[in-house]
Design a protein around this motif. Structure first.
Motif, PDB file in Angstrom:
ATOM      1  N   LEU A 215      26.151  71.577  74.742  1.00 21.13           N
ATOM      2  CA  LEU A 215      26.989  69.417  74.863  1.00 21.13           C
ATOM      3  C   LEU A 215      27.774  68.943  75.251  1.00 21.13           C
ATOM      4  N   GLY A 216      28.398  70.300  76.322  1.00 18.51           N
ATOM      5  CA  GLY A 216      29.605  70.357  76.747  1.00 18.51           C
ATOM      6  C   GLY A 216      30.758  69.494  76.596  1.00 18.51           C
ATOM      7  N   ASP A 217      30.602  69.480  74.894  1.00 13.46           N
ATOM      8  CA  ASP A 217      32.461  69.064  74.297  1.00 13.46           C
ATOM      9  C   ASP A 217      31.374  70.654  72.528  1.00 13.46           C
ATOM     10  N   GLY A 218      30.698  70.955  73.027  1.00 13.49           N
ATOM     11  CA  GLY A 218      30.305  71.896  71.769  1.00 13.49           C
ATOM     12  C   GLY A 218      28.737  72.281  71.841  1.00 13.49           C
ATOM     13  N   THR A 219      28.661  73.007  70.763  1.00 11.50           N
ATOM     14  CA  THR A 219      27.433  73.478  70.668  1.00 11.50           C
ATOM     15  C   THR A 219      26.536  73.131  69.319  1.00 11.50           C
ATOM     16  N   LEU A 220      25.351  72.563  69.189  1.00  5.28           N
ATOM     17  CA  LEU A 220      24.036  72.410  67.955  1.00  5.28           C
ATOM     18  C   LEU A 220      22.707  72.968  68.198  1.00  5.28           C
ATOM     19  N   ALA A 221      23.012  74.194  66.726  1.00  2.00           N
ATOM     20  CA  ALA A 221      21.701  74.423  66.475  1.00  2.00           C
ATOM     21  C   ALA A 221      20.815  74.556  65.420  1.00  2.00           C
ATOM     22  N   PHE A 222      19.825  74.240  65.355  1.00  2.00           N
ATOM     23  CA  PHE A 222      18.823  73.744  64.795  1.00  2.00           C
ATOM     24  C   PHE A 222      17.466  74.744  64.239  1.00  2.00           C
ATOM     25  N   LEU A 223      18.425  75.658  63.195  1.00  2.00           N
ATOM     26  CA  LEU A 223      18.030  77.030  62.288  1.00  2.00           C
ATOM     27  C   LEU A 223      16.401  76.560  61.747  1.00  2.00           C
ATOM     28  N   PRO A 224      15.731  77.085  61.667  1.00  2.00           N
ATOM     29  CA  PRO A 224      14.055  76.631  60.380  1.00  2.00           C
ATOM     30  C   PRO A 224      13.942  77.369  59.825  1.00  2.00           C
ATOM     31  N   LEU A 225      13.963  76.874  58.443  1.00  2.00           N
ATOM     32  CA  LEU A 225      13.487  77.066  56.745  1.00  2.00           C
ATOM     33  C   LEU A 225      12.188  77.139  56.486  1.00  2.00           C
ATOM     34  N   VAL A 226      12.471  77.815  55.672  1.00  2.00           N
ATOM     35  CA  VAL A 226      10.833  78.444  55.064  1.00  2.00           C
ATOM     36  C   VAL A 226      10.194  77.049  53.987  1.00  2.00           C
ATOM     37  N   ASP A 227      10.752  76.373  54.093  1.00  2.00           N
ATOM     38  CA  ASP A 227      10.118  74.950  53.285  1.00  2.00           C
ATOM     39  C   ASP A 227       9.750  73.877  54.544  1.00  2.00           C
ATOM     40  N   GLY A 228       9.830  74.574  55.627  1.00  2.00           N
ATOM     41  CA  GLY A 228      10.060  73.349  56.967  1.00  2.00           C
ATOM     42  C   GLY A 228      10.761  72.454  57.985  1.00  2.00           C
ATOM     43  N   LEU A 256      23.061  62.480  65.745  1.00  2.00           N
ATOM     44  CA  LEU A 256      22.618  63.725  65.437  1.00  2.00           C
ATOM     45  C   LEU A 256      21.504  63.978  66.285  1.00  2.00           C
ATOM     46  N   GLY A 257      20.579  62.725  65.897  1.00  3.97           N
ATOM     47  CA  GLY A 257      19.657  62.644  66.807  1.00  3.97           C
ATOM     48  C   GLY A 257      19.434  62.503  68.277  1.00  3.97           C
ATOM     49  N   GLU A 258      20.889  62.201  69.220  1.00  2.00           N
ATOM     50  CA  GLU A 258      21.199  61.732  70.388  1.00  2.00           C
ATOM     51  C   GLU A 258      21.701  63.407  70.939  1.00  2.00           C
ATOM     52  N   ASP A 259      22.403  63.754  69.901  1.00  2.00           N
ATOM     53  CA  ASP A 259      23.125  65.331  70.712  1.00  2.00           C
ATOM     54  C   ASP A 259      21.793  65.858  70.394  1.00  2.00           C
ATOM     55  N   PHE A 260      21.344  65.909  69.206  1.00  2.00           N
ATOM     56  CA  PHE A 260      19.516  67.228  69.973  1.00  2.00           C
ATOM     57  C   PHE A 260      18.655  66.249  70.451  1.00  2.00           C
ATOM     58  N   ASP A 261      18.988  65.626  71.273  1.00  2.00           N
ATOM     59  CA  ASP A 261      18.326  65.213  72.023  1.00  2.00           C
ATOM     60  C   ASP A 261      16.440  64.590  71.858  1.00  2.00           C
ATOM     61  N   GLY A 262      16.278  64.806  70.980  1.00  2.00           N
ATOM     62  CA  GLY A 262      14.710  64.277  69.985  1.00  2.00           C
ATOM     63  C   GLY A 262      14.153  65.248  70.501  1.00  2.00           C
ATOM     64  N   ALA A 263      14.576  66.341  69.918  1.00  2.00           N
ATOM     65  CA  ALA A 263      13.481  68.103  70.524  1.00  2.00           C
ATOM     66  C   ALA A 263      12.659  67.764  69.114  1.00  2.00           C
ATOM     67  N   LEU A 264      12.937  67.191  68.622  1.00  2.00           N
ATOM     68  CA  LEU A 264      11.964  67.407  66.959  1.00  2.00           C
ATOM     69  C   LEU A 264      11.727  65.929  66.524  1.00  2.00           C
ATOM     70  N   GLY A 265      12.010  65.087  67.093  1.00  2.61           N
ATOM     71  CA  GLY A 265      11.791  63.697  66.621  1.00  2.61           C
ATOM     72  C   GLY A 265      12.815  63.142  66.154  1.00  2.61           C
ATOM     73  N   LYS A 266      12.603  62.222  64.661  1.00  4.20           N
ATOM     74  CA  LYS A 266      13.099  61.490  64.181  1.00  4.20           C
ATOM     75  C   LYS A 266      14.377  62.860  63.205  1.00  4.20           C
ATOM     76  N   VAL A 267      15.426  62.463  63.034  1.00  4.74           N
ATOM     77  CA  VAL A 267      16.149  63.835  62.175  1.00  4.74           C
ATOM     78  C   VAL A 267      17.106  63.357  61.344  1.00  4.74           C
ATOM     79  N   GLN A 268      16.284  63.132  59.740  1.00  3.03           N
ATOM     80  CA  GLN A 268      16.945  62.800  58.157  1.00  3.03           C
ATOM     81  C   GLN A 268      17.173  63.849  58.072  1.00  3.03           C
ATOM     82  N   LEU A 269      18.861  63.707  57.472  1.00  2.00           N
ATOM     83  CA  LEU A 269      19.951  64.151  56.671  1.00  2.00           C
ATOM     84  C   LEU A 269      18.951  64.325  54.763  1.00  2.00           C
ATOM     85  N   ALA A 270      19.260  66.073  54.563  1.00  5.92           N
ATOM     86  CA  ALA A 270      18.990  66.420  53.589  1.00  5.92           C
ATOM     87  C   ALA A 270      19.159  66.838  52.429  1.00  5.92           C
ATOM     88  N   SER A 271      20.557  67.024  52.831  1.00  7.25           N
ATOM     89  CA  SER A 271      21.756  67.836  51.823  1.00  7.25           C
ATOM     90  C   SER A 271      23.201  66.721  51.937  1.00  7.25           C
TER      91      SER A 271
END
Length: 408
Positions: A215-228, A256-271
């Motif tokens: 990111l320039g000020d850190g790192t953002l990772a999206f790790l895949p889970l079995v339920d999608g 979060l969506g801005e830092d992820f640059d829309g790589a997987l479309g709209k992001v919704q918090l689930a926890s």
């Protein structure tokens, strides 16, 4: 407490449990003479699939999979919400996520079925605890007050109770009580960052891919889970992390969506959102007479490469190897001469990985200036070099370096 043990492992987390199991199954130490000592012993789980979702997850390498097979825990882990990932997609904030300058590592490029597996902490711990109980390893639920090193044993004290063992393994984490009581020092460096972890859903499928953006000020990772869904690890300067934790879910999702640059479309918090302060730690010594440190008790690395648990499991397997060799030569398992072999082996490997991760953080995740610019511009070159990509993939799989027997 029972007074006669060959090994007392302090810490009933995944690394401590794996160490106990490998010492029994690989090094030939009788399971009945191994005790796992912790103030909170994991309860016996009737069904791993019934465990609650754990927001803390690990990206386990192929080497870790092999070690967990050797510990008799992998079959249950693989059957319980474990998510293999086949690709890694890495890019810098200065380039688009799907552009030609993004790095994509694919397991198929070197003939592997996947690059690793995303596993929840509680699933890993429960599977290892079940394997330890099957093996006949005992548990003691107590907190250490004192550690006394004698000529032929170490005495662990908890209140009025005492336990003697020929070897004590400190697997009790970054704030290791064993390390402190044994007089082993450690250097700690604060990264000034906090990692936010949470579970999210995305408009587009994760494609069994681990996604990471510098990111320039850190790192953002999206790790895949079995339920999608995906598990996020968002490492940013602590003041920004605290602000992100304080905002509404909608505002959090927007940033979060801005830092992820829309790589997987709209992001919704689930926890819920959890936080972990980040630092680097290195013990000055991993061993002293009749005491050895493994995992976070010996070393803590930045999470951007997802290597913390993998390094700890390699520590466990390497310790089993050196103890097995010593026992075959009729040496005392607490002998400093044997333990020094373990220290030399694992310190060199851990320091190499820790240094590489620090360089990624300084130059790619947070870097500025000429050297950082050169490193960032070098990412596309890595993507175009089959040899360079193979080196990175083999390192991610844990197939490089001097491997203990259980990891081969």
């Amino acid at each position: 407490m029972n007074s006669g043990h060959d090994v007392a492992v302090v810490g009933a987390g995944p690394i401590g449990l794996a160490t106990a199991l490998l010492l029994a199954r690989q090094a030939g130490i009788p399971a009945a003479r191994i005790v796992v000592f912790d103030k909170r012993v994991p309860p016996a789980a009737t069904s791993l699939s019934a465990l609650p979702i754990d927001l803390r997850v690990f990206a386990l390498s192929r080497a870790s999979e092999k070690i967990l097979r050797a510990a008799d825990a992998w079959t249950e882990i693989a059957a319980t919400r474990a998510a293999p990932y086949e690709r890694m997609h890495v890019w810098h904030a200065d380039v688009p996520p799907h552009g030609g300058d993004a790095l994509v590592f694919d397991a198929a490029e070197i003939g592997e079925r996947d690059l690793g597996c995303i596993v929840e902490n509680n699933v890993l711990q429960a599977a290892l605890a079940a394997a330890a109980r099957r093996a006949g390893i005992t548990f003691e639920e107590a907190e250490i007050d004192a550690l006394e090193q004698e000529r032929d044993a170490v005495v662990l004290r908890s209140g009025s109770r005492a336990l003697r063992a020929r070897l004590v393994v400190g697997a009790d984490g970054a704030q290791s009580r064993v390390r402190d009581l044994a007089g082993l020092t450690a250097t700690r460096t604060d990264y000034g960052q906090t990692a936010i972890v949470a579970m999210v859903s995305t408009a587009k499928p994760h494609q069994n891919t681990a996604w990471q953006r510098f990111l320039g000020d850190g790192t953002l990772a999206f790790l895949p889970l079995v339920d999608g869904r995906s598990s996020i690890v968002w490492s940013v300067p602590t003041p920004r992390a605290e602000a992100l934790l304080a905002v509404t879910p909608d505002a959090f999702e927007k940033e979060l969506g801005e830092d992820f640059d829309g790589a997987l479309g709209k992001v919704q918090l689930a926890s819920e959102r959890l936080k972990f302060p980040l630092w680097r730690l290195s013990a000055a010594q991993y061993v002293t007479t009749r005491v050895a440190l493994v995992g976070d008790a010996a070393h803590v690395v930045h999470p951007l490469a997802g290597q913390g648990a993998n390094l700890g499991l390699l520590d466990a397997a390497a310790l089993a190897d050196v103890l097995e060799a010593g026992i075959l030569q009729r040496e005392d398992p607490g002998s400093l001469r044997i333990l020094r072999r373990y220290e030399r082996w694992r310190r060199s490997e851990n320091d190499l990985m820790s240094g590489a991760i620090d360089a990624f953080d300084r130059l790619l995740a947070r870097g500025s200036g000429r050297l950082a610019t050169l490193a960032q511009r070098g990412m596309p070159w890595v993507g175009r070099s089959a040899l360079a990509k193979r080196v990175f993939i083999e390192r991610a799989l844990g197939l490089a370096g001097e491997l203990p027997a259980a990891a081969r």
